[in-house]
Design an enzyme around this catalytic site. Sequence first.
Site, PDB file in Angstrom:
ATOM      1  N   SER A  11       0.855  -1.186   0.000  1.00 17.56           N
ATOM      2  CA  SER A  11       0.000   0.000   0.000  1.00 17.56           C
ATOM      3  C   SER A  11       0.887   1.230   0.000  1.00 17.56           C
ATOM      4  O   SER A  11       1.624   1.479   0.968  1.00 17.56           O
ATOM      5  CB  SER A  11      -0.894   0.020   1.240  1.00 17.56           C
ATOM      6  N   HIS A  36      -1.061  -1.429  -4.448  1.00 18.22           N
ATOM      7  CA  HIS A  36      -2.341  -1.075  -3.815  1.00 18.22           C
ATOM      8  C   HIS A  36      -2.387   0.435  -3.590  1.00 18.22           C
ATOM      9  O   HIS A  36      -1.511   1.007  -2.932  1.00 18.22           O
ATOM     10  CB  HIS A  36      -2.455  -1.815  -2.479  1.00 18.22           C
ATOM     11  N   ASP A  38      -4.634   3.540  -2.126  1.00 16.03           N
ATOM     12  CA  ASP A  38      -5.744   3.904  -1.243  1.00 16.03           C
ATOM     13  C   ASP A  38      -6.262   5.287  -1.613  1.00 16.03           C
ATOM     14  O   ASP A  38      -5.577   6.287  -1.421  1.00 16.03           O
ATOM     15  CB  ASP A  38      -5.271   3.883   0.213  1.00 16.03           C
ATOM     16  N   MET A  40      -8.866   8.093  -0.833  1.00 17.79           N
ATOM     17  CA  MET A  40      -9.719   8.565   0.269  1.00 17.79           C
ATOM     18  C   MET A  40     -10.218   9.972  -0.029  1.00 17.79           C
ATOM     19  O   MET A  40      -9.460  10.809  -0.541  1.00 17.79           O
ATOM     20  CB  MET A  40      -8.924   8.577   1.570  1.00 17.79           C
ATOM     21  N   HIS A  69      -8.188   0.877  -4.268  1.00 23.18           N
ATOM     22  CA  HIS A  69      -9.120   0.730  -3.141  1.00 23.18           C
ATOM     23  C   HIS A  69      -9.817   2.077  -2.940  1.00 23.18           C
ATOM     24  O   HIS A  69      -9.229   3.013  -2.384  1.00 23.18           O
ATOM     25  CB  HIS A  69      -8.321   0.302  -1.900  1.00 23.18           C
ATOM     26  N   MET A  71     -12.120   4.537  -1.218  1.00 21.38           N
ATOM     27  CA  MET A  71     -12.812   4.870   0.032  1.00 21.38           C
ATOM     28  C   MET A  71     -13.468   6.227  -0.188  1.00 21.38           C
ATOM     29  O   MET A  71     -13.086   7.241   0.410  1.00 21.38           O
ATOM     30  CB  MET A  71     -11.810   4.894   1.199  1.00 21.38           C
ATOM     31  N   MET A 140     -11.325  -5.770   5.386  1.00 26.18           N
ATOM     32  CA  MET A 140     -10.569  -4.769   6.145  1.00 26.18           C
ATOM     33  C   MET A 140     -10.298  -5.320   7.546  1.00 26.18           C
ATOM     34  O   MET A 140     -11.230  -5.638   8.278  1.00 26.18           O
ATOM     35  CB  MET A 140     -11.351  -3.462   6.280  1.00 26.18           C
ATOM     36  N   ASP A 178      -6.536  -6.335   4.270  1.00 24.36           N
ATOM     37  CA  ASP A 178      -5.913  -5.005   4.278  1.00 24.36           C
ATOM     38  C   ASP A 178      -5.983  -4.412   5.683  1.00 24.36           C
ATOM     39  O   ASP A 178      -7.081  -4.205   6.216  1.00 24.36           O
ATOM     40  CB  ASP A 178      -6.669  -4.121   3.272  1.00 24.36           C
TER      41      ASP A 178
HETATM   42  C1  DX5 Z   1      -6.279   1.800   5.325  1.00 19.74           C
HETATM   43  C2  DX5 Z   1      -5.770   1.334   3.980  1.00 19.74           C
HETATM   44  C3  DX5 Z   1      -4.669   0.387   4.030  1.00 19.74           C
HETATM   45  C4  DX5 Z   1      -3.437   0.877   4.765  1.00 19.74           C
HETATM   46  C5  DX5 Z   1      -2.761  -0.312   5.371  1.00 19.74           C
HETATM   47  O1  DX5 Z   1      -7.426   2.541   5.121  1.00 19.74           O
HETATM   48  O2  DX5 Z   1      -6.832   0.723   3.255  1.00 19.74           O
HETATM   49  O3  DX5 Z   1      -4.334  -0.054   2.711  1.00 19.74           O
HETATM   50  O4  DX5 Z   1      -2.541   1.553   3.943  1.00 19.74           O
HETATM   51  O5  DX5 Z   1      -1.690   0.138   6.112  1.00 19.74           O
HETATM   52  P1  DX5 Z   1      -0.943  -0.815   7.160  1.00 19.74           P
HETATM   53  O6  DX5 Z   1      -0.441  -1.989   6.377  1.00 19.74           O
HETATM   54  O7  DX5 Z   1       0.127   0.054   7.684  1.00 19.74           O
HETATM   55  O8  DX5 Z   1      -1.971  -1.222   8.187  1.00 19.74           O
HETATM   56 ZN    ZN Z   2      -6.370  -0.189   1.262  1.00 15.54          ZN
END
Ligand code: DX5
Ligand code: ZN
Length: 220
Positions: A11, A36, A38, A40, A69, A71, A140, A178
């Site tokens: 990620s 990956h 993220d 947001m 991903h 969000m 998650m 994740d």
């Molecule tokens: C959280 C993300 C994850 C995050 C995971 O909302 O979806 O992908 O980056 O980070 P770690 O591996 O540090 O928990």
């Molecule tokens: Zn993620």
Amino acid sequence: MPQQPVRIAPSILSADFAALGPEVEAVTRAGADWIHVDVMDGHFVPNLTVGPMVVKALRKHSTLPFDIHLMITPVDPLVPAYVDAGADVISFHPEAGPHVHRTIQLIKSFGKKAGLVLNPATPLAMVEPVLGDLDLVLVMSVNPGFGGQAFIDSQLAKIASLRKAIDALGKSIALEVDGGVNSETARRCVKAGADVLVAGTAVFQGGANKYAANIKALRG
Ligand code: DX5
Ligand code: ZN
């Protein structure tokens, strides 16, 4: 389909945001399987990250599949932009909109793989009616929004139940986890039936010359 050999999806939330291109190149060289990303939006989750322009800019830094991903809410109006940016897998949360089946079909209409993401408190039942339409289910194991949180153990039972449901269907559906994935929790996730592991902190800790060892440690 039965559990596949584990794939590691770093990620980039935990990468150096001032050097995302070189960071993506570094984890690609270090043996990552997917990248990956993220996404947001600051209201579906309490953090704000990257839009499609950044994904598009990163696309030329790796030939690996881009695992996006989302969000964000709403999802549908932005799907074409992430397709255009170079997404291979696009996952979203059922809480982001009322028409989950429609969103899955929208993603697939562009020839992309569709994933549904289950938050820690989201029951398995949310995915069951559409499981056969999906290419991926993402469990998650933290509340989405931030890297570096602790793995929530109760999600292992959800992973195990999903493994059974996917095997019973006999379709090729990836089972991804994740949040809080490190070498110890990775082993438990794979034992429960996961075959794609997302990891931010555990991959990016220690700097670029550690990435290969960090990824290897997650494979167990
Ligand atoms: C959280 C993300 C994850 C995050 C995971 O909302 O979806 O992908 O980056 O980070 P770690 O591996 O540090 O928990
Ligand atoms: Zn993620």
